[in-house]
Write an enzyme that holds these catalytic residues in place. Structure first.
Site, PDB file in Angstrom:
ATOM      1  N   SER A 151       0.844  -1.193   0.000  1.00 44.58           N
ATOM      2  CA  SER A 151       0.000   0.000   0.000  1.00 44.58           C
ATOM      3  C   SER A 151       0.879   1.243   0.000  1.00 44.58           C
ATOM      4  O   SER A 151       1.993   1.229   0.557  1.00 44.58           O
ATOM      5  CB  SER A 151      -0.888   0.010   1.253  1.00 44.58           C
ATOM      6  OG  SER A 151      -1.485   1.274   1.460  1.00 44.58           O
ATOM      7  N   TYR A 164      -2.019  -0.067   9.770  1.00 46.25           N
ATOM      8  CA  TYR A 164      -2.115  -0.795   8.502  1.00 46.25           C
ATOM      9  C   TYR A 164      -0.903  -0.467   7.632  1.00 46.25           C
ATOM     10  O   TYR A 164      -0.262  -1.366   7.064  1.00 46.25           O
ATOM     11  CB  TYR A 164      -3.410  -0.413   7.790  1.00 46.25           C
ATOM     12  CG  TYR A 164      -3.549  -0.935   6.387  1.00 46.25           C
ATOM     13  CD1 TYR A 164      -3.890  -2.260   6.136  1.00 46.25           C
ATOM     14  CD2 TYR A 164      -3.353  -0.083   5.296  1.00 46.25           C
ATOM     15  CE1 TYR A 164      -4.025  -2.730   4.839  1.00 46.25           C
ATOM     16  CE2 TYR A 164      -3.491  -0.549   3.998  1.00 46.25           C
ATOM     17  CZ  TYR A 164      -3.829  -1.870   3.774  1.00 46.25           C
ATOM     18  OH  TYR A 164      -3.965  -2.328   2.481  1.00 46.25           O
ATOM     19  N   LYS A 168       2.202  -2.890   6.219  1.00 48.28           N
ATOM     20  CA  LYS A 168       2.592  -2.979   4.812  1.00 48.28           C
ATOM     21  C   LYS A 168       4.061  -2.578   4.611  1.00 48.28           C
ATOM     22  O   LYS A 168       4.720  -3.063   3.686  1.00 48.28           O
ATOM     23  CB  LYS A 168       1.670  -2.120   3.956  1.00 48.28           C
ATOM     24  CG  LYS A 168       0.235  -2.645   3.886  1.00 48.28           C
ATOM     25  CD  LYS A 168       0.157  -4.038   3.263  1.00 48.28           C
ATOM     26  CE  LYS A 168      -1.268  -4.466   2.981  1.00 48.28           C
ATOM     27  NZ  LYS A 168      -1.345  -5.755   2.264  1.00 48.28           N
TER      28      LYS A 168
END
Length: 259
Positions: A151, A164, A168
């Site tokens: 991401s 998150y 990643k």
């Protein structure tokens, strides 16, 4: 699509995780269009079955896709998927680690630590486990190519989804390490999309898509096809001298000043 790439994965089998919809299904569609057979995974069997039907229709009725339902971080599910791929199609030449979760939203000081552990388990540990499974079963002897779906938040701070992004970022590092460890037989690369119009990212653009797109030099958000084309390139012989890289697919937004 050029004639040169139309069937470049003829005779190759791919496992694509998290592929019942969104980016994962877009990747599976592209691989089938390029001649691959695909084994797709996700948690919900009904959604997977619908995706398989769709992929077979795209291939003119040829049985080019099967599904195995289960949780991405369940090693028994992984083993079943690998076994099914080899028994059905005879190989596992390509792996796309697409599954990712983000059940937490808000500042890190309020982070639910149990949820954070689950994020790392699914987004990072499971990705390594999938690689272990396909490597032991096929790629160690026969070679292959792997793409991990990361991401933009892994390289650019993203308020409220910071953990998150951190998971990643770890995946990006794992991509580099795996590329070193598994070469020369196996290439490992990654892609890092910005906001792509999927159900997973809906909260980031629904109701204000046009406004959100103004931050991007290309003045639009991404579509699954935008990611799928780059993934197909990285898996293909066209990227034969490329490994350990995570490619930003972001409409140029990483070039801007940000918020």
């Amino acid at each position: 699509m050029s004639a040169d790439t139309a069937r470049r994965f003829e005779g190759h089998t791919a496992i694509v995780t998290g592929a019942s919809r969104g980016i994962g299904l877009g990747i599976a569609e592209r691989l089938v269009a390029d001649g691959a057979r695909v084994v797709i995974t996700a948690r919900k069997k009904e959604a997977l079955d619908a995706a398989v039907t769709h992929l077979i229709e795209l291939a003119g009725g040829e049985r080019v896709a099967i599904a195995v339902a289960g949780k991405a971080d369940d090693t028994d599910h992984q083993a079943e998927t690998v076994r099914t791929a080899i028994e059905t199609f005879g190989s596992i030449d390509l792996l796309v680690n697409n599954t990712g979760i983000n059940p937490v939203y808000g500042p890190l000081v309020d982070l639910d630590l149990d949820a954070a552990r689950k994020v790392v388990e699914v987004n990072c540990v499971a990705a390594v486990s999938w690689v272990q499974q396909v490597h032991r079963a096929w790629m160690a002897e026969h070679g292959g190519a792997i793409v991990n779906v990361s991401s933009l938040s892994s390289v650019r701070t993203a308020p409220n989804i910071g953990f998150y992004g951190a998971s990643k970022a770890m995946l990006n590092s794992l991509t580099e390490l795996l590329a070193v460890e598994l070469g020369p037989k196996v290439r490992v690369n990654g892609v890092a999309p910005a906001v792509v119009k999927t159900r997973f990212a809906a909260a980031l653009y629904e109701g204000h898509e046009e406004q959100a797109a103004q931050a991007y030099p290309l003045k639009r958000l991404g579509d699954p096809d935008d990611v799928a084309g780059v993934v197909a390139f990285l898996l293909s012989p066209d990227a034969a001298w490329l490994t350990g890289q995570t490619v930003l697919i972001d409409g140029g937004v990483s070039l801007t000043a940000g918020d």
